[in-house]
Scaffold this motif. Structure first.
Motif, PDB file in Angstrom:
ATOM      1  N   TRP A  57      63.732  22.578  70.551  1.00 13.20           N
ATOM      2  CA  TRP A  57      63.391  21.152  70.464  1.00 13.20           C
ATOM      3  C   TRP A  57      63.415  20.505  71.833  1.00 13.20           C
ATOM      4  N   PRO A  58      62.398  19.695  72.150  1.00 11.07           N
ATOM      5  CA  PRO A  58      62.456  18.918  73.390  1.00 11.07           C
ATOM      6  C   PRO A  58      63.422  17.749  73.207  1.00 11.07           C
ATOM      7  N   VAL A  59      64.442  17.681  74.052  1.00 11.53           N
ATOM      8  CA  VAL A  59      65.497  16.684  73.872  1.00 11.53           C
ATOM      9  C   VAL A  59      65.663  15.849  75.129  1.00 11.53           C
ATOM     10  N   ALA A  60      66.071  14.597  74.916  1.00  9.85           N
ATOM     11  CA  ALA A  60      66.465  13.713  76.009  1.00  9.85           C
ATOM     12  C   ALA A  60      67.981  13.606  75.986  1.00  9.85           C
ATOM     13  N   LEU A  61      68.560  13.525  77.181  1.00 10.42           N
ATOM     14  CA  LEU A  61      70.016  13.541  77.342  1.00 10.42           C
ATOM     15  C   LEU A  61      70.435  12.233  77.993  1.00 10.42           C
ATOM     16  N   TYR A  62      71.430  11.594  77.433  1.00  4.75           N
ATOM     17  CA  TYR A  62      71.819  10.266  77.912  1.00  4.75           C
ATOM     18  C   TYR A  62      73.214  10.306  78.518  1.00  4.75           C
ATOM     19  N   SER A  63      73.459   9.369  79.408  1.00  3.34           N
ATOM     20  CA  SER A  63      74.736   9.364  80.143  1.00  3.34           C
ATOM     21  C   SER A  63      75.903   8.946  79.257  1.00  3.34           C
ATOM     22  N   ASP A  64      75.638   8.484  78.036  1.00  2.86           N
ATOM     23  CA  ASP A  64      76.753   8.167  77.128  1.00  2.86           C
ATOM     24  C   ASP A  64      77.176   9.366  76.290  1.00  2.86           C
ATOM     25  N   GLY A  65      76.669  10.549  76.651  1.00  2.00           N
ATOM     26  CA  GLY A  65      77.107  11.753  75.940  1.00  2.00           C
ATOM     27  C   GLY A  65      76.326  12.050  74.675  1.00  2.00           C
ATOM     28  N   THR A  66      75.154  11.436  74.541  1.00  2.00           N
ATOM     29  CA  THR A  66      74.327  11.699  73.364  1.00  2.00           C
ATOM     30  C   THR A  66      73.028  12.392  73.769  1.00  2.00           C
ATOM     31  N   ALA A  67      72.358  12.913  72.757  1.00  2.00           N
ATOM     32  CA  ALA A  67      71.038  13.537  72.927  1.00  2.00           C
ATOM     33  C   ALA A  67      70.156  13.072  71.782  1.00  2.00           C
ATOM     34  N   SER A  68      68.853  13.005  72.038  1.00  2.00           N
ATOM     35  CA  SER A  68      67.935  12.676  70.957  1.00  2.00           C
ATOM     36  C   SER A  68      66.742  13.607  71.007  1.00  2.00           C
ATOM     37  N   LEU A  69      66.150  13.822  69.858  1.00  2.21           N
ATOM     38  CA  LEU A  69      64.819  14.403  69.837  1.00  2.21           C
ATOM     39  C   LEU A  69      63.852  13.384  70.432  1.00  2.21           C
ATOM     40  N   THR A  70      62.674  13.834  70.832  1.00  2.84           N
ATOM     41  CA  THR A  70      61.770  12.977  71.596  1.00  2.84           C
ATOM     42  C   THR A  70      60.416  12.879  70.912  1.00  2.84           C
ATOM     43  N   HIS A  71      59.765  11.741  71.125  1.00  5.42           N
ATOM     44  CA  HIS A  71      58.466  11.483  70.489  1.00  5.42           C
ATOM     45  C   HIS A  71      57.325  12.140  71.260  1.00  5.42           C
ATOM     46  N   CYS A  72      57.391  13.457  71.361  1.00  2.24           N
ATOM     47  CA  CYS A  72      56.275  14.197  71.951  1.00  2.24           C
ATOM     48  C   CYS A  72      55.160  14.347  70.907  1.00  2.24           C
ATOM     49  N   TYR A  73      53.983  14.714  71.392  1.00  5.11           N
ATOM     50  CA  TYR A  73      52.838  14.979  70.508  1.00  5.11           C
ATOM     51  C   TYR A  73      53.275  15.900  69.373  1.00  5.11           C
ATOM     52  N   GLY A  74      52.999  15.500  68.136  1.00  2.00           N
ATOM     53  CA  GLY A  74      53.345  16.326  66.984  1.00  2.00           C
ATOM     54  C   GLY A  74      54.725  16.084  66.419  1.00  2.00           C
ATOM     55  N   ALA A  75      55.571  15.307  67.111  1.00  3.51           N
ATOM     56  CA  ALA A  75      56.890  14.987  66.553  1.00  3.51           C
ATOM     57  C   ALA A  75      56.705  14.293  65.207  1.00  3.51           C
ATOM     58  N   VAL A  76      57.616  14.572  64.273  1.00  6.08           N
ATOM     59  CA  VAL A  76      57.565  13.947  62.947  1.00  6.08           C
ATOM     60  C   VAL A  76      58.785  13.046  62.792  1.00  6.08           C
ATOM     61  N   GLY A  77      58.545  11.784  62.488  1.00  9.83           N
ATOM     62  CA  GLY A  77      59.629  10.817  62.333  1.00  9.83           C
ATOM     63  C   GLY A  77      59.561  10.140  60.975  1.00  9.83           C
ATOM     64  N   VAL A  78      60.622   9.387  60.696  1.00  7.67           N
ATOM     65  CA  VAL A  78      60.776   8.725  59.400  1.00  7.67           C
ATOM     66  C   VAL A  78      60.370   7.259  59.535  1.00  7.67           C
ATOM     67  N   GLY A  79      59.317   6.871  58.807  1.00 11.41           N
ATOM     68  CA  GLY A  79      58.923   5.468  58.778  1.00 11.41           C
ATOM     69  C   GLY A  79      60.077   4.627  58.264  1.00 11.41           C
ATOM     70  N   ARG A  80      60.255   3.471  58.854  1.00  8.27           N
ATOM     71  CA  ARG A  80      61.364   2.614  58.418  1.00  8.27           C
ATOM     72  C   ARG A  80      60.970   1.149  58.544  1.00  8.27           C
ATOM     73  N   GLY A  81      61.784   0.286  57.891  1.00  5.29           N
ATOM     74  CA  GLY A  81      61.642  -1.148  58.062  1.00  5.29           C
ATOM     75  C   GLY A  81      62.650  -1.636  59.091  1.00  5.29           C
ATOM     76  N   TYR A  82      63.177  -2.815  58.883  1.00  5.23           N
ATOM     77  CA  TYR A  82      64.149  -3.381  59.810  1.00  5.23           C
ATOM     78  C   TYR A  82      65.559  -3.040  59.345  1.00  5.23           C
ATOM     79  N   ASP A  83      66.539  -3.431  60.101  1.00  6.72           N
ATOM     80  CA  ASP A  83      67.947  -3.185  59.786  1.00  6.72           C
ATOM     81  C   ASP A  83      68.292  -3.539  58.344  1.00  6.72           C
ATOM     82  N   PRO A  84      69.189  -2.838  57.683  1.00  6.18           N
ATOM     83  CA  PRO A  84      69.810  -1.583  58.122  1.00  6.18           C
ATOM     84  C   PRO A  84      69.050  -0.372  57.608  1.00  6.18           C
ATOM     85  N   ASP A  85      67.765  -0.550  57.328  1.00 10.31           N
ATOM     86  CA  ASP A  85      66.970   0.492  56.695  1.00 10.31           C
ATOM     87  C   ASP A  85      66.533   1.536  57.727  1.00 10.31           C
ATOM     88  N   THR A  86      66.899   2.780  57.534  1.00 17.07           N
ATOM     89  CA  THR A  86      66.428   3.838  58.435  1.00 17.07           C
ATOM     90  C   THR A  86      65.271   4.603  57.805  1.00 17.07           C
TER      91      THR A  86
END
Lengths: 300, 300
Positions: free
Chosen positions: B153-182
């Motif tokens: 997986w292509p990942v981004a690394l953050y200085s707060d000690g976290t990592a995320s998957l990244t919105h590269c071409y072909g990435a699949v994400g979950v449609g959501r509304g506003y808070d607190p809906d994910t």
């Protein structure tokens, strides 16, 4: 704070910082488009009708390309000659490679070139930074010493004193073979996926699509190597290719580009790097060149 | 060397340098694909059939998605429940926005969720770096402190000690509304243009398309706001959505991913940043995360 494994410590790089000479104002809670909508008339520049190439596909679909004579003057002048001569009357889309390019042209290497076309143009892959007025992106670029915008174009800046146009989404480049062939401009392609910036400085970029991009992207991908359409597959035809300057002023399509020197572009760029409307939970604090599309609007 | 105008001097950033602890070997004159073809069987990992989601569209078009339970476990488990329950039998593609996303799902907010689905999953937008084995990209990332690859997986690394998957071409994400809906995972989208990485850490990414991407990109763009299809336009139907684990082993589609810890991936990455076959005149000396697509191959 967790301990970083060794591999990760090696992977971490200093975080790019925005270039700022004055303290940054608080982040605006606004969408990039809403900022663009606020731009006054003086923030927009008109596109010269000699730099506006129009392609009409079947069903009245129109694609508009702004040409970049300040970066590839010989290739652009060739393209104007092709358009004025009606040379592309039998052109078609020959290749659609997913996440890469859509390419079009005349599938006949023996077709005589129109008068005025330079058969072997110079390699207009970079130009000198001299005389180029650049507004910096403000964030690091993985491909070059710097990145920014010059008269509406996303540009990469190199430490040898050169600049190049960049293979962002919608960039239009000149198909070519191997040395010393740079292509005449008779065969063109546009980027339809994630920016293939490894092509920068290797190909003449002559412009970018500013309207009708979807007509170049929502096409069946070719099934042959490099996305070429297979023998017997019906290829999309280019019904008409012309410069805006070739039609009467009253009939001309017209567009304006947001000046990168405007206050609104500066705000737009900053919000692209720090999305802050109700949808967003986290601001990135950075953005890459091709994710800051220079706004364009049609003029009625 | 020309003199740099002032605006340009401000724009220039230090050139990102590859991380290297030993002198780099000479550049290979080879294409990235040719390197991948040399990878031995041990350089590939099989995709678990429980992590392989298949979508069949009209005309036998098949899209394959690898799911990412190590990054979004609750959302991925939801997706498995939806697939096993046949919940998506009447799903369709609802939205295609050029240079952004194709989105699909069930256009009925009142349809009862299948048993086992968590209606309000946690915001699985980042995970801890703890336990994540990362191979660095080796070049700066404009969006994060670092970037690399973890288990394909292509990942981004953050200085707060976290990592995320990244919105590269072909990435699949979950449609959501506003808070607190994910979002539950019932409505998904994939990236069909230049990476919109401003979405990173703002949405749950659950996987990426590893085959059949062209069936999600070569679609008419919607004409309504956000690329939604207009009322009365026939939307592409999802005829069947299932996990590979739901079919007999002999019938299962299967794929392998090139391990980023392999020698071949290291060579591939380096050549992606320094294209050096006969076509190329200049090497960039850098590349961005989403332009280093992790190779995947089907298994017969």
């Amino acid at each position: 704070m967790p301990l970083f494994p060794l591999a990760l410590a090696l992977a971490l790089q200093p975080q790019p910082q925005p270039v700022a000479t004055t303290p940054a104002p608080p982040l605006e809670k606004i969408t990039p488009n809403a900022i663009v909508d606020q731009a006054p008339p003086a923030a927009w520049r008109a596109i010269d009708p000699d730099n506006l190439l129009l392609i009409e596909l079947e069903g009245g679909k129109r694609v508009a390309i702004e040409l970049a004579p300040d970066f590839a003057p010989v290739h652009v002048e060739n393209i104007r000659h092709f358009a004025r001569a009606g040379w592309w009357y039998d052109a078609e889309i020959v290749r659609v490679q997913d996440n890469y390019v859509t390419q079009w042209g005349v599938d006949d290497p023996d077709k005589p070139l129109p008068a005025g076309v330079v058969a072997t143009p110079p390699a207009e892959y970079v130009r000198s930074l001299d005389g180029l007025k650049v507004t910096g992106l403000g964030y690091a670029d993985p491909y070059a010493a710097g990145a920014g915008f010059a008269d509406g174009w996303p540009v990469a800046l190199y430490s040898d004193g050169t600049a190049s146009l960049t293979h962002c989404y919608g960039a239009v480049g000149v198909g070519r073979g191997y040395d010393p062939d740079t292509g005449t401009g008779s065969e063109l392609y546009t980027v339809i996926g994630h920016a293939p910036r490894h092509l920068d400085r290797n190909i003449a970029i002559v412009g970018r699509i500013i309207d009708g991009m979807e007509h170049m992207t929502a096409l069946p991908r070719g099934t042959e190597a490099l996305g070429f359409y297979a023998e017997g597959v019906e290829k999309p035809q280019l019904e008409r290719v012309y410069l805006a300057s070739m039609v009467e002023p009253a009939e001309r399509p017209a567009y304006e580009v947001l000046r990168e020197t405007s206050d609104e572009f500066a705000r737009y760029k900053r919000v692209r790097a720090n999305r802050n409307d109700d949808f967003y939970k986290v601001q990135q604090g950075g953005v890459d060149l091709c994710n800051v599309q220079v706004p364009v609007r049609p003029v009625e």
